[in-house]
Design a protein around this motif. Structure first.
Motif, PDB file in Angstrom:
ATOM      1  N   ALA A   1     -14.422   5.200  -6.954  1.00  0.00           N
ATOM      2  CA  ALA A   1     -13.432   5.639  -5.597  1.00  0.00           C
ATOM      3  C   ALA A   1     -13.516   7.173  -5.641  1.00  0.00           C
ATOM      4  O   ALA A   1     -13.394   7.763  -4.712  1.00  0.00           O
ATOM      5  N   LEU A   2     -13.460   7.756  -6.913  1.00  0.00           N
ATOM      6  CA  LEU A   2     -13.361   8.949  -7.209  1.00  0.00           C
ATOM      7  C   LEU A   2     -14.601  10.096  -6.598  1.00  0.00           C
ATOM      8  O   LEU A   2     -14.781  11.139  -6.379  1.00  0.00           O
ATOM      9  N   ARG A   3     -15.686   9.370  -6.370  1.00  0.00           N
ATOM     10  CA  ARG A   3     -16.950   9.877  -6.031  1.00  0.00           C
ATOM     11  C   ARG A   3     -16.439  10.482  -4.436  1.00  0.00           C
ATOM     12  O   ARG A   3     -17.206  11.532  -4.376  1.00  0.00           O
ATOM     13  N   TRP A   4     -15.583  10.088  -3.993  1.00  0.00           N
ATOM     14  CA  TRP A   4     -15.565  10.388  -2.562  1.00  0.00           C
ATOM     15  C   TRP A   4     -13.979  11.130  -2.485  1.00  0.00           C
ATOM     16  O   TRP A   4     -13.276  11.317  -1.336  1.00  0.00           O
ATOM     17  N   CYS A   5     -13.215  11.526  -3.515  1.00  0.00           N
ATOM     18  CA  CYS A   5     -11.802  12.048  -3.510  1.00  0.00           C
ATOM     19  C   CYS A   5     -11.887  13.402  -4.280  1.00  0.00           C
ATOM     20  O   CYS A   5     -11.637  13.482  -5.515  1.00  0.00           O
ATOM     21  N   PRO A   6     -11.984  14.449  -3.372  1.00  0.00           N
ATOM     22  CA  PRO A   6     -11.668  15.703  -3.975  1.00  0.00           C
ATOM     23  C   PRO A   6     -10.339  15.851  -4.407  1.00  0.00           C
ATOM     24  O   PRO A   6      -9.344  15.042  -3.880  1.00  0.00           O
ATOM     25  N   PRO A   7      -9.864  16.636  -5.461  1.00  0.00           N
ATOM     26  CA  PRO A   7      -8.417  16.830  -5.904  1.00  0.00           C
ATOM     27  C   PRO A   7      -7.605  17.269  -4.531  1.00  0.00           C
ATOM     28  O   PRO A   7      -8.163  18.007  -3.779  1.00  0.00           O
ATOM     29  N   SER A   8      -6.390  16.898  -4.585  1.00  0.00           N
ATOM     30  CA  SER A   8      -5.601  17.012  -3.552  1.00  0.00           C
ATOM     31  C   SER A   8      -5.776  16.050  -2.240  1.00  0.00           C
ATOM     32  O   SER A   8      -4.820  16.093  -1.417  1.00  0.00           O
ATOM     33  N   SER A   9      -6.871  15.207  -2.327  1.00  0.00           N
ATOM     34  CA  SER A   9      -6.762  14.388  -1.319  1.00  0.00           C
ATOM     35  C   SER A   9      -6.089  13.348  -1.282  1.00  0.00           C
ATOM     36  O   SER A   9      -5.465  12.950  -2.335  1.00  0.00           O
ATOM     37  N   GLU A  10      -5.598  12.633  -0.190  1.00  0.00           N
ATOM     38  CA  GLU A  10      -4.485  11.713  -0.088  1.00  0.00           C
ATOM     39  C   GLU A  10      -5.494  10.094   0.064  1.00  0.00           C
ATOM     40  O   GLU A  10      -6.387  10.211   0.754  1.00  0.00           O
ATOM     41  N   VAL A  11      -5.095   9.436  -0.712  1.00  0.00           N
ATOM     42  CA  VAL A  11      -5.528   7.913  -0.721  1.00  0.00           C
ATOM     43  C   VAL A  11      -4.431   7.020  -0.565  1.00  0.00           C
ATOM     44  O   VAL A  11      -3.197   7.378  -0.706  1.00  0.00           O
ATOM     45  N   GLU A  12      -5.062   5.848  -0.197  1.00  0.00           N
ATOM     46  CA  GLU A  12      -4.028   4.533  -0.006  1.00  0.00           C
ATOM     47  C   GLU A  12      -4.041   3.777  -1.445  1.00  0.00           C
ATOM     48  O   GLU A  12      -5.264   3.524  -1.868  1.00  0.00           O
ATOM     49  N   VAL A  13      -3.037   3.712  -2.371  1.00  0.00           N
ATOM     50  CA  VAL A  13      -3.183   2.830  -3.499  1.00  0.00           C
ATOM     51  C   VAL A  13      -2.596   1.442  -3.149  1.00  0.00           C
ATOM     52  O   VAL A  13      -1.390   1.596  -2.923  1.00  0.00           O
ATOM     53  N   LEU A  14      -3.274   0.556  -3.470  1.00  0.00           N
ATOM     54  CA  LEU A  14      -2.828  -0.810  -3.264  1.00  0.00           C
ATOM     55  C   LEU A  14      -2.191  -1.252  -4.501  1.00  0.00           C
ATOM     56  O   LEU A  14      -2.962  -1.433  -5.570  1.00  0.00           O
ATOM     57  N   PHE A  15      -0.797  -1.520  -4.455  1.00  0.00           N
ATOM     58  CA  PHE A  15      -0.107  -2.449  -5.613  1.00  0.00           C
ATOM     59  C   PHE A  15       0.001  -3.756  -5.305  1.00  0.00           C
ATOM     60  O   PHE A  15       0.359  -4.156  -4.283  1.00  0.00           O
ATOM     61  N   ILE A  16      -0.408  -4.665  -6.474  1.00  0.00           N
ATOM     62  CA  ILE A  16      -0.161  -6.016  -6.293  1.00  0.00           C
ATOM     63  C   ILE A  16       0.739  -6.338  -7.762  1.00  0.00           C
ATOM     64  O   ILE A  16       0.402  -6.087  -8.668  1.00  0.00           O
TER      65      ILE A  16
ATOM     66  N   SER B   1       0.805  -1.426  -0.106  1.00  0.00           N
ATOM     67  CA  SER B   1       0.110  -0.158   0.036  1.00  0.00           C
ATOM     68  C   SER B   1       0.917   1.212   0.097  1.00  0.00           C
ATOM     69  O   SER B   1       1.783   1.271   0.838  1.00  0.00           O
ATOM     70  N   ARG B   2       0.726   2.233  -0.849  1.00  0.00           N
ATOM     71  CA  ARG B   2       1.270   3.503  -1.032  1.00  0.00           C
ATOM     72  C   ARG B   2       0.408   4.459  -0.979  1.00  0.00           C
ATOM     73  O   ARG B   2      -0.640   4.717  -1.593  1.00  0.00           O
ATOM     74  N   LYS B   3       1.122   5.837  -0.064  1.00  0.00           N
ATOM     75  CA  LYS B   3       0.475   6.887   0.081  1.00  0.00           C
ATOM     76  C   LYS B   3       0.525   7.633  -1.071  1.00  0.00           C
ATOM     77  O   LYS B   3       1.819   7.973  -1.670  1.00  0.00           O
ATOM     78  N   MET B   4      -0.559   7.964  -1.782  1.00  0.00           N
ATOM     79  CA  MET B   4      -0.601   8.946  -2.848  1.00  0.00           C
ATOM     80  C   MET B   4      -1.638   9.872  -3.012  1.00  0.00           C
ATOM     81  O   MET B   4      -2.671   9.895  -2.179  1.00  0.00           O
ATOM     82  N   GLN B   5      -1.385  11.213  -3.746  1.00  0.00           N
ATOM     83  CA  GLN B   5      -2.373  12.101  -3.739  1.00  0.00           C
ATOM     84  C   GLN B   5      -3.230  12.090  -5.109  1.00  0.00           C
ATOM     85  O   GLN B   5      -2.276  12.015  -5.973  1.00  0.00           O
ATOM     86  N   PHE B   6      -4.116  12.347  -4.846  1.00  0.00           N
ATOM     87  CA  PHE B   6      -5.157  12.351  -6.349  1.00  0.00           C
ATOM     88  C   PHE B   6      -4.801  13.852  -6.563  1.00  0.00           C
ATOM     89  O   PHE B   6      -5.444  14.814  -5.870  1.00  0.00           O
TER      90      PHE B   6
END
Length: 220
Positions: free
Chosen positions: A135-150, A101-106
């Motif tokens: 997922a983007l329904r709940w992510c305004p620009p500049s918000s931080e999200v956790e992106v799961l990499f497999i 899991s990596r912290k990323m900014q939308f």
């Protein structure tokens, strides 16, 4: 704005398998074919079963009076989030899948791609917007999200169970509307999502929304 954006790093368009992408859940075959057996299962492990990647939610070792031992599991499919029950023979082996899991900014969505930036390396990536639209329904620009990499490829956006968002448009409340008055009305949030809110909620207020159901929770 994050200070790193001034560095204008190159954006990589990621052809990875995210939800709703092509061939969802298709296994990646790395050179390191490490395996994991039912005896090594832990909640949270990612495994490949019949070419599909799952997350282990629950497991139970069973030793019946007759017959061989087996393991009951509850698995979540990485491609679409569906949960299934599956039983395996004791000692059965699977390919162990590397998950990180990596912290990323939308950053923004341009109608074609959604753009994200790694908060440690400042590298940017773009994925098809359709793959992450829910997922983007709940992510305004500049918000931080956790992106799961497999297997080194983005597979899912992991949101908190609830987020605080501003109401950008809703009909004015009526005098006398209270928490106990009941009734709802539609409201458009800053992300563009439309949900039902109590009559007393006003435009410009911030509210808490359950990202799993899309339901109003409370005023923030």
């Amino acid at each position: 704005m994050c200070k790193a954006t001034a560095r204008t790093p190159a954006t990589t368009r990621c052809p990875a398998t995210l939800r709703h992408g092509p061939n969802p859940g298709q296994a990646v075959k790395p050179s390191d074919m490490s395996t994991i057996s039912t005896n090594q299962l832990r909640n949270g492990n990612h495994i490949e079963v019949d070419g599909t990647i799952f997350k282990v939610l629950e497991f139970q070792h069973v030793k019946p009076g007759k017959g061989g031992a087996f393991v009951r599991t509850k698995l979540r499919r990485a491609s679409d989030g569906n949960v299934i029950d599956r039983t395996f023979k004791a000692g059965e082996k699977f390919r162990s899948v590397r998950a990180e899991s990596r912290k990323m900014q939308f950053l923004y969505a341009d109608g074609s791609d959604a753009h994200f930036m790694d908060l440690e390396s400042y590298e940017q990536m773009a994925v098809p917007e359709d793959w992450v639209r829910e997922a983007l329904r709940w992510c305004p620009p500049s918000s931080e999200v956790e992106v799961l990499f497999i297997d080194e490829k983005p597979a899912d956006i992991q949101l908190p169970s609830a987020v605080d968002l501003e109401v950008s448009q809703t009909d004015p409340g009526v005098r006398g509307d209270t928490v106990s008055s009941g009734g709802t009305k539609p409201a458009t949030l800053e992300t563009g999502a439309v949900i039902q809110v109590p009559l007393f909620v006003e435009q410009g207020q911030r509210i808490r929304v359950d990202t799993r159901s899309g339901d109003y929770v409370a005023r923030a």
